[in-house]
Design a protein around this motif. Sequence first.
Motif, PDB file in Angstrom:
ATOM      1  N   GLY A 129     -73.531   9.845 -59.048  1.00 36.97           N
ATOM      2  CA  GLY A 129     -73.084  10.220 -60.381  1.00 36.97           C
ATOM      3  C   GLY A 129     -71.684   9.749 -60.728  1.00 36.97           C
ATOM      4  O   GLY A 129     -71.267   9.838 -61.886  1.00 36.97           O
ATOM      5  N   ARG A 130     -70.954   9.211 -59.761  1.00 40.01           N
ATOM      6  CA  ARG A 130     -69.631   8.651 -60.066  1.00 40.01           C
ATOM      7  C   ARG A 130     -69.748   7.566 -61.134  1.00 40.01           C
ATOM      8  O   ARG A 130     -68.847   7.387 -61.950  1.00 40.01           O
ATOM      9  N   PHE A 131     -70.864   6.838 -61.083  1.00 42.09           N
ATOM     10  CA  PHE A 131     -71.093   5.811 -62.102  1.00 42.09           C
ATOM     11  C   PHE A 131     -71.053   6.435 -63.490  1.00 42.09           C
ATOM     12  O   PHE A 131     -70.509   5.850 -64.425  1.00 42.09           O
TER      13      PHE A 131
ATOM     14  N   ALA B 117     -78.181  18.675 -64.734  1.00 43.99           N
ATOM     15  CA  ALA B 117     -76.769  18.275 -64.610  1.00 43.99           C
ATOM     16  C   ALA B 117     -76.412  17.193 -65.625  1.00 43.99           C
ATOM     17  O   ALA B 117     -75.324  17.245 -66.226  1.00 43.99           O
ATOM     18  N   ILE B 118     -77.294  16.233 -65.835  1.00 42.12           N
ATOM     19  CA  ILE B 118     -77.027  15.182 -66.835  1.00 42.12           C
ATOM     20  C   ILE B 118     -76.899  15.803 -68.223  1.00 42.12           C
ATOM     21  O   ILE B 118     -75.990  15.459 -68.980  1.00 42.12           O
ATOM     22  N   ASP B 119     -77.792  16.717 -68.535  1.00 40.29           N
ATOM     23  CA  ASP B 119     -77.736  17.361 -69.842  1.00 40.29           C
ATOM     24  C   ASP B 119     -76.424  18.118 -70.017  1.00 40.29           C
ATOM     25  O   ASP B 119     -75.745  17.981 -71.042  1.00 40.29           O
ATOM     26  N   ARG B 120     -76.045  18.881 -69.026  1.00 37.14           N
ATOM     27  CA  ARG B 120     -74.799  19.647 -69.114  1.00 37.14           C
ATOM     28  C   ARG B 120     -73.584  18.728 -69.175  1.00 37.14           C
ATOM     29  O   ARG B 120     -72.667  18.958 -69.952  1.00 37.14           O
ATOM     30  N   TRP B 121     -73.576  17.725 -68.311  1.00 35.89           N
ATOM     31  CA  TRP B 121     -72.464  16.772 -68.275  1.00 35.89           C
ATOM     32  C   TRP B 121     -72.329  16.069 -69.619  1.00 35.89           C
ATOM     33  O   TRP B 121     -71.228  15.868 -70.112  1.00 35.89           O
TER      34      TRP B 121
ATOM     35  N   ALA C  99     -70.424  15.347 -60.457  1.00 34.53           N
ATOM     36  CA  ALA C  99     -70.677  16.044 -59.190  1.00 34.53           C
ATOM     37  C   ALA C  99     -70.513  17.549 -59.349  1.00 34.53           C
ATOM     38  O   ALA C  99     -71.296  18.327 -58.796  1.00 34.53           O
ATOM     39  N   GLY C 100     -69.518  17.970 -60.121  1.00 30.13           N
ATOM     40  CA  GLY C 100     -69.321  19.397 -60.362  1.00 30.13           C
ATOM     41  C   GLY C 100     -70.518  20.027 -61.044  1.00 30.13           C
ATOM     42  O   GLY C 100     -70.915  21.152 -60.713  1.00 30.13           O
TER      43      GLY C 100
ATOM     44  N   ALA D 142     -72.936  22.872 -59.450  1.00 31.88           N
ATOM     45  CA  ALA D 142     -73.124  24.116 -60.211  1.00 31.88           C
ATOM     46  C   ALA D 142     -74.608  24.394 -60.445  1.00 31.88           C
ATOM     47  O   ALA D 142     -75.059  25.535 -60.304  1.00 31.88           O
ATOM     48  N   CYS D 143     -75.358  23.362 -60.767  1.00 32.02           N
ATOM     49  CA  CYS D 143     -76.809  23.533 -60.969  1.00 32.02           C
ATOM     50  C   CYS D 143     -77.500  23.936 -59.675  1.00 32.02           C
ATOM     51  O   CYS D 143     -78.395  24.786 -59.680  1.00 32.02           O
TER      52      CYS D 143
END
Length: 188
Positions: free
Chosen positions: A90-92, A156-160, A170-171, A175-176
């Motif tokens: 997910g750093r990308f 996580a993608i949706d929240r991010w 990553a956070g 969290a998820c």
Amino acid sequence: MVRRIENARERFGRAAMELFRTQGYSQTTIPQIATAAGLTERTFFRYFVDKPEVLFWRAGELEADIVAAIDKAEGDRPLDLATAALAVAGRFFDENRADVLVRQAVIAAHVDFQERELAKMHALTLAIHAVLVARGISQAAARIAAETSIVIWRVAIDRWSRDCSTQDFAGHVHACQAELYAVVLGES
């Protein structure tokens, strides 16, 4: 002999995302993408089959990064291995936030792209499953971890995507995962 142009895919990708952002996906043409990239339309077709491929070409690269991260990771808890690898990959997203957000918006607006995204997620699930099994994890545990990690990834993608704070991808993954454990354990 066809000569390869250094970073052509990346140049086309950046140009396309900028055009999608400024004028919309449907209004963007391949000639416009090629011009914005400083390359030719003919060169575009050396690297991409069609315009939608610009949205999906990194999936194989991302999958390979995730598989490599799981393969190298320490530990033996399959879900932890998978989610740690997703967080690393997910750093990308963090480094290319604007382009990732444009990509997500285009996919959300086109049902056929949503189907293609689901197919890519399925391929990633199978790859995670395979690398977990190769590490000696049982078929059933690897399958559960692979499927569950993709659910975590998607949430996580949706929240991010919606998060305007400085929390990195990553956070959101961690969290998820913590929320999943709380749900499974019946905690509030």
